[in-house]
Structures are given as C-alpha cells and as structure tokens.
Design an enzyme around this catalytic site. Structure first.
Site, PDB file in Angstrom:
ATOM      1  N   HIS A   1       0.805  -1.214   0.000  1.00 34.18           N
ATOM      2  CA  HIS A   1       0.000   0.000   0.000  1.00 34.18           C
ATOM      3  C   HIS A   1       0.844   1.273   0.000  1.00 34.18           C
ATOM      4  O   HIS A   1       0.564   2.178  -0.793  1.00 34.18           O
ATOM      5  CB  HIS A   1      -0.992   0.030   1.154  1.00 34.18           C
ATOM      6  CG  HIS A   1      -2.004   1.126   0.969  1.00 34.18           C
ATOM      7  ND1 HIS A   1      -3.042   1.034   0.076  1.00 34.18           N
ATOM      8  CD2 HIS A   1      -2.097   2.365   1.511  1.00 34.18           C
ATOM      9  CE1 HIS A   1      -3.743   2.154   0.077  1.00 34.18           C
ATOM     10  NE2 HIS A   1      -3.182   2.982   0.936  1.00 34.18           N
TER      11      HIS A   1
ATOM     12  N   TYR B   1       1.603   5.193  -2.558  1.00 39.42           N
ATOM     13  CA  TYR B   1       1.941   6.576  -2.223  1.00 39.42           C
ATOM     14  C   TYR B   1       3.358   6.934  -2.659  1.00 39.42           C
ATOM     15  O   TYR B   1       3.649   8.103  -2.922  1.00 39.42           O
ATOM     16  CB  TYR B   1       1.717   6.817  -0.731  1.00 39.42           C
ATOM     17  CG  TYR B   1       0.250   6.724  -0.405  1.00 39.42           C
ATOM     18  CD1 TYR B   1      -0.617   7.744  -0.770  1.00 39.42           C
ATOM     19  CD2 TYR B   1      -0.285   5.585   0.174  1.00 39.42           C
ATOM     20  CE1 TYR B   1      -1.972   7.644  -0.547  1.00 39.42           C
ATOM     21  CE2 TYR B   1      -1.644   5.472   0.414  1.00 39.42           C
ATOM     22  CZ  TYR B   1      -2.487   6.506   0.049  1.00 39.42           C
ATOM     23  OH  TYR B   1      -3.830   6.391   0.260  1.00 39.42           O
TER      24      TYR B   1
ATOM     25  N   HIS C   1      -9.363   0.397 -10.814  1.00 39.69           N
ATOM     26  CA  HIS C   1      -9.028   1.425  -9.824  1.00 39.69           C
ATOM     27  C   HIS C   1      -7.576   1.853  -9.932  1.00 39.69           C
ATOM     28  O   HIS C   1      -7.269   3.041 -10.020  1.00 39.69           O
ATOM     29  CB  HIS C   1      -9.319   0.908  -8.411  1.00 39.69           C
ATOM     30  CG  HIS C   1      -8.677   1.723  -7.338  1.00 39.69           C
ATOM     31  ND1 HIS C   1      -9.092   2.994  -7.030  1.00 39.69           N
ATOM     32  CD2 HIS C   1      -7.634   1.457  -6.498  1.00 39.69           C
ATOM     33  CE1 HIS C   1      -8.344   3.483  -6.054  1.00 39.69           C
ATOM     34  NE2 HIS C   1      -7.452   2.568  -5.721  1.00 39.69           N
ATOM     35  N   PHE C   2      -6.640   0.887  -9.931  1.00 39.23           N
ATOM     36  CA  PHE C   2      -5.253   1.357  -9.940  1.00 39.23           C
ATOM     37  C   PHE C   2      -4.786   1.778 -11.331  1.00 39.23           C
ATOM     38  O   PHE C   2      -3.742   2.405 -11.475  1.00 39.23           O
ATOM     39  CB  PHE C   2      -4.286   0.379  -9.259  1.00 39.23           C
ATOM     40  CG  PHE C   2      -4.175  -1.000  -9.819  1.00 39.23           C
ATOM     41  CD1 PHE C   2      -3.635  -1.231 -11.057  1.00 39.23           C
ATOM     42  CD2 PHE C   2      -4.572  -2.095  -9.051  1.00 39.23           C
ATOM     43  CE1 PHE C   2      -3.497  -2.515 -11.555  1.00 39.23           C
ATOM     44  CE2 PHE C   2      -4.439  -3.389  -9.541  1.00 39.23           C
ATOM     45  CZ  PHE C   2      -3.901  -3.595 -10.802  1.00 39.23           C
TER      46      PHE C   2
ATOM     47  N   ARG D   1     -10.600 -10.745 -11.580  1.00 37.70           N
ATOM     48  CA  ARG D   1      -9.336 -10.070 -11.849  1.00 37.70           C
ATOM     49  C   ARG D   1      -8.325 -11.110 -12.346  1.00 37.70           C
ATOM     50  O   ARG D   1      -8.335 -12.245 -11.897  1.00 37.70           O
ATOM     51  CB  ARG D   1      -8.864  -9.426 -10.545  1.00 37.70           C
ATOM     52  CG  ARG D   1      -7.537  -8.715 -10.582  1.00 37.70           C
ATOM     53  CD  ARG D   1      -7.259  -8.179  -9.184  1.00 37.70           C
ATOM     54  NE  ARG D   1      -5.956  -7.537  -9.102  1.00 37.70           N
ATOM     55  CZ  ARG D   1      -5.452  -7.058  -7.973  1.00 37.70           C
ATOM     56  NH1 ARG D   1      -6.148  -7.134  -6.856  1.00 37.70           N
ATOM     57  NH2 ARG D   1      -4.259  -6.478  -7.965  1.00 37.70           N
TER      58      ARG D   1
END
Length: 551
Positions: free
Chosen positions: A225, A229, A376-377, A441
C-alpha cells in the site's frame, strides 16, 4: 550572486545521472505497454498469443515492468535531480553512490526480466506464494530494492548537508518532499525485502519446503500500500511546486504542503490489512483498526485538492476572473506542461472514490478480487501518476539535455494526453463496470469464455481492448516525444520551474523537520498495527512436512 539553493540549472553531471534513470524508465514503458496491449486483446477474445507465450507471462511483464521498474526508476531519477536543483549540486561521492544505485537497480531489473521472459517467473507483480519463481527473479527484485536504497541514501545525504550549511532554516520544499518519500519507501520496502530474503528466496532455492503464506502476504501488503503513495507523492511534488510556477501563480501554502507529506509518512504504511480484509488468520479488530488508519489518508488528499484549486482560483482572480468558475478560463490550456498533469488530477477524483470503496469492509466484499480493482489502480498510477510523470518529462528532459520543448512537441503532447484520457475512460470504465458484474481479476478470456455469466462480461472486455489499443497509441506518442526531447529537439535552455509561496513571509515550522519525532511516530503506529497480529500468525503457523514452523 546566487546561492547554491538558488541555482537555476541542474548540474550537467547530476543531469546525466537523472537521464540514465529516465532511459530505463521509458524503455520499461515501451515493453510494459506492449505487454498491456497484448493482455487487453487476449482478454477481449480478439487475440491468441503465438509461440507458446503464456497469458500470465505477459501479465507479469506488464505488472512488474510498469508497476515496479518504470515507477522506481522515474521517481528516483526525478527526486535526485530535484534535490540537486534545490539543495545544491551533489558531491563526487554522492554522485558515485547514485551511479552505484542505478547500476544495482538495472542489473536487478535485467535478472528479473530474463526470468519472466523465460517463463520461469510468471507470478504477477505481487508474486504471491504459493506461486513460485526462479531464485534469480527474487534476487533481481532484491537488487532493485537495494539499489533504490542507495539512491535514497544520496537524497538523505544531500538533505543533511543542506541542513548543516543552513541551520535553523526550513529546507527547500522539493528537497523536503523528496526526503519524505524516500523515508517512506525505505521503511516500507523492509517488508518486501524480508519476505523475499527470508521466505521466498530460500524456498525457491530448496532450502525450505514451504513458506507461511499468511505472513508472506502480510509482509507484501505492508509494502504494497505505501508503494501506491511512493508512486503518488512525486506527482504531488509536481502539483504543489511545479504547476503553480508553470501557470504563473504561487504555491498556496508551503507549510500546508509539508504537513500533507508528513501525514502521508505517518498513515500510509500501517494499513496493509485493508488489502487483506477477505483473508483468514487476521483478527477482525486489527483489520478494522487499519481500515481507520487507511481512511486517515483521505485527509492529506483533501488538503492537496484544496491547496491546488486554491492556487488555480487565486491565479485566475489575479487575472481578472469573476464568477464561481471564471478563473478556469484563465488557466494555460494550451500548455501541455499544465494540461497533461491536470487531466491526471481530474482522474484522481474518481480514483480516490474507488479507493474509499476498496478500503471499506462491506463494499470491498462486492468488488474484492474482481477487475474493478484493476480499473481502480489504472486510474491512480496509470492515469493520475503517469500523466503527471509525462508532464514532468516535457520540461525536465529538455532541461537536462540542453534542448527545448517546441510548439510542435507541445501540441503533440496535448494530443497524447487526450488519447490517454479517452483510452483510459474506455478501459478503466469497462473494468469498473465488469467488476460490479463479478468479472474476475487477472483471468484470461479463454478461462471464462464458456461460462454462462461470461456473456455479461464480454462487451466490457471488448471495450477494454479498444481502450488498451488507444492507450498504446498514446504510449507510441510519448515515446516519440521523449526521443525527440532527449536527442533531436533544437538546442536551448528549458526552465526547471520552482514555485514560490504566496505569502513570502511564511516560514514553515521547524517541527515539521524533526525527523526523530515523525519517524518515531510512524514506527510506533507500525508496531501497534502489526506486532500482535504477527505474533498470532507465528504462534499459529502450520507445521511443515519436516516438522518445523514455517516461519
């Protein structure tokens, strides 16, 4: 006479170090982009891979090369030249360390890539156990991480040297931001280094017969995660510091920007369990605690949105704009250095909303392990982040190579950004829609093409193929622009834009640079979020066939 920190141009030797990183990054974009195109065409049922190439082989190439190689090389290159520009030219020792880091990363990338191409490491970019890769794949990834640590040590050293020369003064904003992202990266990669060196590599070498999958996945997501960032914060650097200068405005608040980055350092690492909400072996109370910490990250994201649009509106009104949205007309819509990252900013609005859904326990159960997550990513890293990286390239590459960003390239760059936005709307939109219908997925078309439910998904898979094809055209365009800016554009001088704070008297509180405090709080949060769950996993680890605990 200008001081070191006011130096206008990045030192030529430091620029060569940065460009070396960018060459690898854009080669990775070409390879990973081609794999992505093949992947979407296979999913749409319009292509059968030739010569025995496996679907999961190209899926691994796409994920590893774009998600890990492209991003790490570009980010490290950008941060190195940003620190050189704002904190001062590197010393010969620092520059040598930077080259050692670069070559360590490059050798590691080559090792991992060879194993993937030989179909000895088709384990996806998450490389979850019990999928097993060749030992050289894990060793290559280790080299990439260690090389990035060496690059990070250069950034830390340059920051420390600046502070020593300027006691009591806040560091240059870009240097501060680069340092925060580097510290977050080093802390986060301890997790993936641990699982690779202590679990997966010995397992691949046959030194142990099994590994504890729960611990392996937990260590990966401890890293996985904050990896998001690590991708995002360099884009934030450009949004906060560079974009205001490009549009002719001011940074809304220097202190607010620094506080935003500190909050990301604190709240981005101890939140990996929200990727494991559906997994057994983790107490729900600890999952809930990490979900709370995950939602804390929304705060600096909203602070960033407020700061950016305050900058835009302040600039527009200074040019005479009136009305609620009149300031938007005053923004430089003909400048690709602004337009392309701005498209990325807009994409981050639905991307952030999707992230809230992914991190919410009940809603996550609807979309978990569906292609919604992939969509999403692709909005986060593959649109918000990568378009900002492209926007950075349009001024940074010619700045480092001594060339100019011509009007023709500027026009082509805007076209490239539009192609990307259209292609991603098709592809990511179709992924989100198919995910809500339960489309899995990672699976290929042939694996579910005969299922009755798959009939609902097929139109969305075709839309993904259309979007992927348009995106590949966008990749061809950016590669052409990069080659032009690196080798063929007219000689000249391109600015390295550094914004100034709107309030020139504003001085950032020095407490924001108290690293013992902030790293200490980050470590305490990590220990609090992970210690007891880890103890539980180790105490309750299954027994291996040779009679010992698997961890």
């Amino acid at each position: 006479m200008k001081t070191v920190s006011e130096k206008i141009k990045v030192d030529r030797l430091d620029g060569k170090l940065g460009m070396a990183h960018f060459y690898v990054a854009f080669i990775a974009l070409a390879i990973g982009g081609l794999a992505g195109l093949l992947q979407t065409l296979v999913r749409s049922g319009k292509l059968v891979l030739p010569a025995g190439i496996g679907y999961y082989q190209i899926l691994t190439v796409h994920g590893v090369v774009l998600g890990l190689v492209l991003t790490t090389f570009f980010i490290m290159g950008f941060q190195l030249v940003a620190v050189s520009r704002t904190a001062g030219t590197f010393t010969s020792k620092q520059r040598m360390a930077g080259w050692i880091g670069f070559w360590t990363m490059t050798i590691g990338t080559f090792m991992a890539a060879v194993m993937i191409l030989l179909n000895e490491a088709s384990v996806l970019y998450t490389f979850y156990a019990p999928l097993q890769a060749h030992a050289l794949f894990y060793l290559g990834l280790t080299f990439v991480i260690v090389g990035s640590w060496i690059d990070g040590a250069v950034i830390i050293s340059a920051y420390a040297a600046w502070r020593k020369r300027n006691p009591g003064k806040p560091s240059p904003l870009l240097t501060f931001m680069s340092l925060v992202n580097t510290l977050m990266w080093i802390i986060a990669t301890i997790g993936v280094a641990a699982t690779v060196l202590l679990q997966l590599l010995p397992w691949s070498l046959g030194l142990v017969d099994r590994v504890d999958v729960a611990i392996s996945r937990t260590l990966f997501w401890y890293f996985g995660h904050p990896l998001v960032y690590f991708w995002l914060l360099p884009a934030y650097m450009a949004w906060y510091v560079v974009i205001p200068k490009i549009i002719g405005g001011k940074i809304f608040s220097d202190s607010l920007a620094r506080l935003t980055f500190i909050l990301f350092l604190l709240f981005s690492i101890p939140v990996g369990f929200h990727h494991q909400l559906m997994e057994p072996g983790i107490d729900p109370a600890w999952k809930f605690f990490q979900v709370i910490l995950t939602f804390m990250v929304i705060i600096p994201s909203l602070m960033t949105a407020f700061s950016l649009f305050a900058t835009f509106e302040t600039y527009g009104r200074s040019k005479g704009a009136t009305g609620l949205f009149g300031w938007m007309k005053k923004l430089p819509w003909g400048d690709a250095r602004f337009v392309v990252p701005f498209i990325g900013m807009l994409s981050f609005i639905p991307a952030g909303a999707g992230g809230i859904i992914n991190a919410s326990n009940q809603m996550n159960q609807v979309v978990h392990n569906t292609i919604w997550v992939t969509g999403h990513f692709h909005l986060t890293v593959a649109t918000a982040v990568i378009l900002t990286f492209f926007g950075i390239s349009y001024w940074l590459i010619p700045h480092l190579t001594g060339r100019t960003f011509t009007k023709a390239m500027n026009k082509l760059a805007i076209i490239q950004g539009v192609f990307w936005a259209i292609g991603m709307t098709f592809m990511s939109g179709a992924m989100h829609a198919a995910g809500l219908l339960g489309a899995p997925r990672r699976s290929s078309f042939s694996e579910y093409g005969g299922a009755a439910q798959a009939a609902e998904w097929i139109p969305y898979q075709v839309a993904q193929g259309v979007g992927g094809t348009i995106l590949f055209v966008g990749i061809i365009l950016i590669l052409y622009i990069f080659i032009n800016l690196a080798f063929f554009a007219p000689k000249g001088e391109e600015e390295f834009p550094i914004g100034e704070a709107a309030d020139e008297s504003e001085k950032a509180p020095m407490v924001l640079e108290n690293w013992k405090l902030w790293i200490g709080i980050a470590v305490l949060l990590i220990l609090f979020a992970y210690t007891i769950p880890f103890v539980d996993m180790i105490q309750n680890a299954p027994i291996g066939s040779k009679g010992y605990k698997l961890w």
